[in-house]
Design an enzyme around this catalytic site. Structure first.
Site, short mmCIF file in Angstrom:
data_model
loop_
_atom_site.label_atom_id
_atom_site.label_comp_id
_atom_site.label_asym_id
_atom_site.label_seq_id
_atom_site.Cartn_x
_atom_site.Cartn_y
_atom_site.Cartn_z
N ILE A 13 0.83 -1.20 0.00
CA ILE A 13 0.00 0.00 0.00
C ILE A 13 0.86 1.25 0.00
CG2 ILE A 13 -1.61 1.36 1.40
CD1 ILE A 13 -2.87 -1.28 2.31
N ASP A 32 11.19 3.03 5.39
CA ASP A 32 10.89 1.61 5.45
C ASP A 32 12.04 0.92 6.16
OD1 ASP A 32 8.67 -0.07 3.47
OD2 ASP A 32 10.15 -1.24 4.58
N ASN A 74 1.47 4.90 7.60
CA ASN A 74 1.03 3.67 6.95
C ASN A 74 1.67 2.42 7.52
OD1 ASN A 74 -0.11 2.14 4.55
ND2 ASN A 74 2.07 1.87 4.16
N SER A 127 -7.82 -0.02 9.41
CA SER A 127 -8.28 -1.26 8.79
C SER A 127 -9.75 -1.43 9.10
CB SER A 127 -7.49 -2.44 9.36
OG SER A 127 -8.08 -3.68 8.99
N TYR A 140 -4.10 -7.13 16.36
CA TYR A 140 -4.28 -6.27 15.19
C TYR A 140 -5.53 -5.42 15.33
CZ TYR A 140 -4.41 -5.05 10.19
OH TYR A 140 -4.42 -4.40 8.98
N LYS A 144 -5.75 -1.33 15.57
CA LYS A 144 -6.44 -0.57 14.52
C LYS A 144 -7.62 0.24 15.07
CE LYS A 144 -3.79 -1.74 11.08
NZ LYS A 144 -2.92 -0.74 10.41
N VAL A 173 -6.66 -6.69 1.26
CA VAL A 173 -5.91 -6.14 0.13
C VAL A 173 -5.06 -7.23 -0.51
CG1 VAL A 173 -4.23 -4.40 -0.60
CG2 VAL A 173 -5.81 -3.90 1.27
N GLY A 175 -2.14 -9.15 -2.07
CA GLY A 175 -0.70 -8.97 -1.92
C GLY A 175 -0.10 -9.95 -0.95
N TYR A 200 -13.63 -14.15 2.85
CA TYR A 200 -13.40 -12.71 2.91
C TYR A 200 -14.10 -12.00 1.74
CZ TYR A 200 -9.86 -12.39 6.64
OH TYR A 200 -9.21 -12.37 7.84
#
Length: 248
Positions: A13, A32, A74, A127, A140, A144, A173, A175, A200
């Protein structure tokens, strides 16, 4: 030229956001932890190796920028996929740290530059796990949800200075990162990867996963003058999730 900083911007993303902001005429800065991925970023981007939870490193990078028009907080990790009784405390803390503390640190150091300019946009990647409860994803989801609280508070606190804050909530997403989630969830539930994938996808009214570019396009809009009065919002880009854990 307007400047954008994207944490975890070398792939997924974040990289899609970089491409979209670049196309929109922004000077792109990315951080990163993956040096090899950073080396493959476009030559015109400013890229720095840094962990989003390293406050000294992030403060130095933001100071180096001189001014910042848009911050895309992000950085994030998926954390473990397990029943709560099987989640180790250190794994819980690591997930919350990267997701929540990473966004906090970036916003903390970007805010003074934005205040000085009298404008700015902070975009937090939350998210749909920050909107619904997600079984087997306690760390998670907790992180979020907290990021949405952070975003709404930033909008209230920084709005008088002309600074907007919004949260984007991606759904599933496409990936490598989501592939890891699918495989771990399949193992935890005794299912195949394809069964979890279909669950999903069928849980959205669009019957589809999301692509990174869909998130990036929303980020560019939120960072633009076209969204000048859009603040404190939680915007799902997920094909409309009807049930976060369908048929599973």
């Amino acid at each position: 030229m307007k400047r954008v900083l994207i944490t975890a911007g070398a792939s997924g993303i974040g990289c899609a956001m970089g491409d979209a902001f670049d196309a929109a005429g922004f000077e792109v800065w990315v951080t990163d932890t993956d040096r090899a991925a950073l080396d493959h970023c476009p030559a015109q981007w400013h890229h720095r190796v840094a962990n989003a939870t390293d406050e000294a490193a992030m403060a130095s990078i933001i100071a180096e920028m001189g001014h910042i028009d848009v911050l895309c907080a992000n950085a994030g990790i998926a954390g473990p996929t397990a029943l709560i009784e099987d989640v180790a405390l250190e794994d819980f803390r690591a997930c919350v740290s990267v997701n929540l503390e990473g966004a906090f640190i970036a916003a903390k150091h970007a805010a003074p530059l934005m205040k000085a300019a009298g404008r700015g946009a902070i975009i937090v990647t939350s998210s749909t796990a920050g909107i619904y409860g997600y079984p087997n994803r306690t760390p998670y989801a907790a992180a979020k949800w907290a990021m949405i609280g952070l975003t709404k508070t930033l909008a209230m606190e920084l709005g008088p200075f002309g600074i907007r804050a919004n949260a984007i909530c991606p759904g599933a997403v496409e990936g490598p990162r989501m592939e890891g989630v699918l495989n771990r969830e399949a193992a935890a539930k005794g299912m195949t990867r394809d069964q979890v994938y279909d669950g999903y996808a069928s849980g959205t009214s669009m019957r589809s996963f999301v692509e990174a570019r869909d998130i990036a396009n929303m980020a560019v809009f939120l960072g633009s003058d076209g969204a000048r009065l859009v603040s404190g919002q939680v915007i799902a880009v997920d094909g409309h999730t009807e049930n976060p854990d369908p048929k599973v």
